[in-house]
Design an enzyme around this catalytic site. Structure first.
Site, short mmCIF file in Angstrom:
data_model
loop_
_atom_site.label_atom_id
_atom_site.label_comp_id
_atom_site.label_asym_id
_atom_site.label_seq_id
_atom_site.Cartn_x
_atom_site.Cartn_y
_atom_site.Cartn_z
N ARG A 1 -11.04 -0.58 2.01
CA ARG A 1 -12.50 -0.65 2.07
C ARG A 1 -13.10 -0.81 0.67
O ARG A 1 -14.19 -1.37 0.53
CB ARG A 1 -13.06 0.60 2.80
CG ARG A 1 -12.76 1.90 2.12
CD ARG A 1 -12.97 3.10 3.03
NE ARG A 1 -11.93 3.24 4.05
CZ ARG A 1 -11.89 4.20 4.96
NH1 ARG A 1 -12.85 5.12 5.01
NH2 ARG A 1 -10.90 4.26 5.84
N ASP B 1 0.84 -1.20 0.00
CA ASP B 1 0.00 0.00 0.00
C ASP B 1 0.87 1.25 0.00
O ASP B 1 1.37 1.68 1.04
CB ASP B 1 -0.91 -0.03 1.24
CG ASP B 1 -1.89 1.13 1.26
OD1 ASP B 1 -1.98 1.86 0.25
OD2 ASP B 1 -2.58 1.29 2.29
N LYS C 1 1.42 7.92 0.71
CA LYS C 1 1.76 7.90 2.13
C LYS C 1 3.10 8.59 2.36
O LYS C 1 3.95 8.62 1.49
CB LYS C 1 1.92 6.44 2.60
CG LYS C 1 0.63 5.70 2.80
CD LYS C 1 0.91 4.29 3.35
CE LYS C 1 -0.36 3.51 3.50
NZ LYS C 1 -1.32 4.06 4.47
N GLU D 1 -8.01 2.44 0.36
CA GLU D 1 -8.25 1.46 -0.70
C GLU D 1 -8.78 0.13 -0.18
O GLU D 1 -9.48 -0.58 -0.89
CB GLU D 1 -6.94 1.21 -1.49
CG GLU D 1 -5.97 0.19 -0.89
CD GLU D 1 -5.41 0.54 0.48
OE1 GLU D 1 -5.50 1.72 0.87
OE2 GLU D 1 -4.92 -0.37 1.19
N ASP E 1 -5.77 6.37 -0.58
CA ASP E 1 -5.15 5.54 0.47
C ASP E 1 -6.20 4.78 1.28
O ASP E 1 -5.86 3.88 2.05
CB ASP E 1 -4.29 6.44 1.39
CG ASP E 1 -3.30 5.65 2.22
OD1 ASP E 1 -3.11 4.45 1.93
OD2 ASP E 1 -2.71 6.24 3.16
N1 BES Z 1 -3.24 0.02 5.08
C1 BES Z 1 -3.65 1.23 5.66
C2 BES Z 1 -3.94 1.14 7.15
C3 BES Z 1 -2.81 0.77 8.07
C4 BES Z 1 -2.20 1.73 8.83
C5 BES Z 1 -2.43 -0.55 8.23
C6 BES Z 1 -1.19 1.38 9.70
C7 BES Z 1 -1.42 -0.91 9.09
C8 BES Z 1 -0.81 0.06 9.83
C9 BES Z 1 -4.92 1.73 4.98
O1 BES Z 1 -5.09 1.39 3.65
C10 BES Z 1 -4.89 3.22 5.03
O2 BES Z 1 -4.02 3.78 4.44
N2 BES Z 1 -5.84 3.80 5.73
C11 BES Z 1 -5.92 5.22 5.85
C12 BES Z 1 -7.37 5.62 5.65
C13 BES Z 1 -7.58 7.10 5.59
C14 BES Z 1 -6.98 7.66 4.33
C15 BES Z 1 -9.07 7.35 5.63
C16 BES Z 1 -5.47 5.59 7.24
O3 BES Z 1 -5.81 4.90 8.20
O4 BES Z 1 -4.74 6.57 7.37
ZN ZN Z 2 -4.11 -0.39 3.06
ZN ZN Z 3 -4.14 2.76 2.32
#
Ligand code: BES
Ligand code: ZN
Ligand code: ZN
Length: 486
Positions: free
Chosen positions: A341, A260, A267, A339, A337
């Site tokens: 969901r 990701d 990120k 993604e 990001d």
């Molecule tokens: N894969 C990440 C979530 C994640 C964060 C997993 C830390 C493991 C450790 C996910 O796809 C993500 O990036 N989520 C975002 C969502 C936001 C943009 C609404 C997040 O949590 O920042």
């Molecule tokens: Zn992710």
């Molecule tokens: Zn993500």
């Protein structure tokens, strides 16, 4: 890992060089009287009172048996042994002896009176033998597991099969950890599909890998949208194990994001390397089905793992794009990001429509927000089904793979309403990020009455003894196995 179950302490002592004794405070005196005074010379064995007060973990002693020198590793932490602490104690013990001891390993366990404790002990011991140095070619700071053979004295009346089942669970966890620790340079959606096909052929269950063509025909538009920026085509891995006596259909759905980057909503590079673990949910779901097949559980279980990278490219989806989905609902992608969901939306809707499960549980490294809320101690559990929640909570505390219930109030759904599409993938509020993510998923479940979502973002990849940094934990497999047994 080959088990040699011996029938007496004497026989065990005869065979091994290193004797491991996992204990509780409760059992310490019995161990001292029954074993240690016989093999450890009075000069080096502390007095009973001192021994009972040992806090240094683990304690190492040297003993003699029939003129043969033995190293004794004694480790006691908790007041009483439970399934959860027996597992973690044996895992730590295995890691410790793997690094510090040489020779034939023995486990002295006559005080583990319940078959559950024996099974947990062998699962922990086996998992602890995991070798994180997947790509190491030189031996300098790398300790290969000392021995694959394990000699053990089991408690009277406990069948050897309990120990063997524990070993199987530990081996499945090793495979799950391997999948998660494998870097993006060495894995892809096809790689995960090939793993599932190989496992299914080996252990007698079925695996189907839906390829990009299949996904297009089925209309998995959200999964395909996330895949647009990726060099590697998406797949959806579907595995199925069914025992003839099973009475209900269970589906585990796992987020399979191979890596990701965040996509165009890229990120921060700090810790971005952790994102090779963004398929920990898929690995746990697929691993659990393999475990059910190997343990011949009387269940009907499937794993569905929508799998893709979340990459950046000229073709990648852009913030503000509106995409379609398997359910036919439109989604405004405000943040690429978010993604996980999107791909789960398709997998959940597909599971409900195609397979009509009695129970459906998804596992996903979904939000940083759940890590902020619960840290590395528990997965977030989201469900409106109180009974399912109670079962998962019980399975979590028994296995030690804990879950913590979060609210699913419908008011949170309002934060996901889009002006332009049916739903948006970002709440845009600075709070409740893991809950609004769960509400997004719920929108694609056709109000299934027995669905639970586990946000495992804090659980799949942690500092957990195998190395200096973060690495895979195998979280989820023992939780789900425990839940299935209830
Ligand atoms: N894969 C990440 C979530 C994640 C964060 C997993 C830390 C493991 C450790 C996910 O796809 C993500 O990036 N989520 C975002 C969502 C936001 C943009 C609404 C997040 O949590 O920042
Ligand atoms: Zn992710
Ligand atoms: Zn993500």
């Amino acid at each position: 890992m080959k088990l040699y179950a011996l029938s007496s302490t004497e026989e065990l002592l005869e065979k091994v060089d290193v004797l491991c004794i996992p204990a509780s405070k409760e059992g310490a005196e019995f161990i001292y009287q029954d074993l240690l005074t016989r093999i450890i010379h009075a000069d080096s064995l502390p007095l009973l009172q001192e021994f009972l007060a040992i806090k240094a973990n683990p304690a190492f002693f040297f003993g003699q048996w029939n003129g043969h020198r033995l190293k004794v590793v004694y480790w006691s932490e908790a007041e009483k042994l439970t399934e959860a602490n027996t597992y973690s104690l044996l895992k730590k013990m295995a890691i410790k002896v793997k690094n510090d001891c040489k020779g034939k390993m023995g486990l002295w366990l006559p005080h583990l009176h319940a078959h559950e404790l024996v099974q947990s002990a062998f699962a922990g011991w086996t998992a602890g033998h995991y070798d994180l140095g997947l790509y190491k070619q030189t031996d300098s700071n790398h300790h290969k597991s000392v021995s694959e053979d394990i000699y053990a004295l089991l408690p009277a009346g406990i069948r050897e099969e309990e120990a063997k089942d524990g070993i199987t669970i530990g081996l499945v966890q090793q495979e799950v950890m391997n999948l998660v620790n494998t870097p993006a340079s060495h894995k892809s959606p096809a790689y995960l599909g090939a793993w599932a096909s190989r496992s299914a052929a080996q252990y007698g269950y079925s695996a189907t890998v839906l390829d990009k063509q299949d996904l297009t025909t089925l209309g998995m538009h959200a999964l395909l949208a996330v895949n647009r920026g990726s060099e590697q085509p998406a797949v959806c891995v579907v595995t199925h194990y069914k025992h003839p006596e099973a009475t209900r259909k269970i589906i585990f759905i796992g987020k399979g994001v191979i890596f990701d980057t965040g996509g165009i909503s890229i990120k921060d590079s700090k810790n971005m390397h952790y994102m090779k673990s963004d398929m920990a949910g898929a690995a746990a779901a697929l691993g659990t089905v393999e475990a059910c097949a190997r343990l011949k559980f009387k269940v009907d279980v499937m794993a569905i793992a929508p799998t893709t990278d979340n990459s950046i490219d000229a073709l990648a989806i852009k913030p503000g794009d509106v995409i379609s989905s398997y359910a036919g609902k439109t989604i405004e992608v405000l943040d690429t990001d978010a993604e996980g969901r999107l791909i789960l939306a398709d997998a959940l809707a597909y599971a409900v429509k195609e397979y009509k499960p009695d129970v459906m549980i998804d596992l996903a490294t979904l939000t940083g927000s759940i890590v902020a809320a619960l840290g590395p101690q528990a997965a977030g559990l989201f469900s409106k089904n109180d009974q399912l929640v109670a079962e998962l909570e019980a399975a979590g505390s028994t296995s030690g793979e804990r879950v913590w219930r979060m609210p699913m109030f419908d008011e949170y759904h309002d934060d996901m309403l889009s002006d332009i599409a049916d739903i948006k993938n970002l709440s845009e509020k600075p709070y409740a990020g893991s809950i609004t993510a769960a509400k997004f998923l719920e929108y694609f479940t056709s109000e299934h009455s027995s669905w639970a979502h586990l946000d495992i973002a804090g659980m799949g990849f942690q500092p957990n003894g195998f190395g200096k940094g973060h690495c895979a934990t195998g979280y989820g497999v023992r939780l789900l196995i425990q839940w299935l047994k209830m």
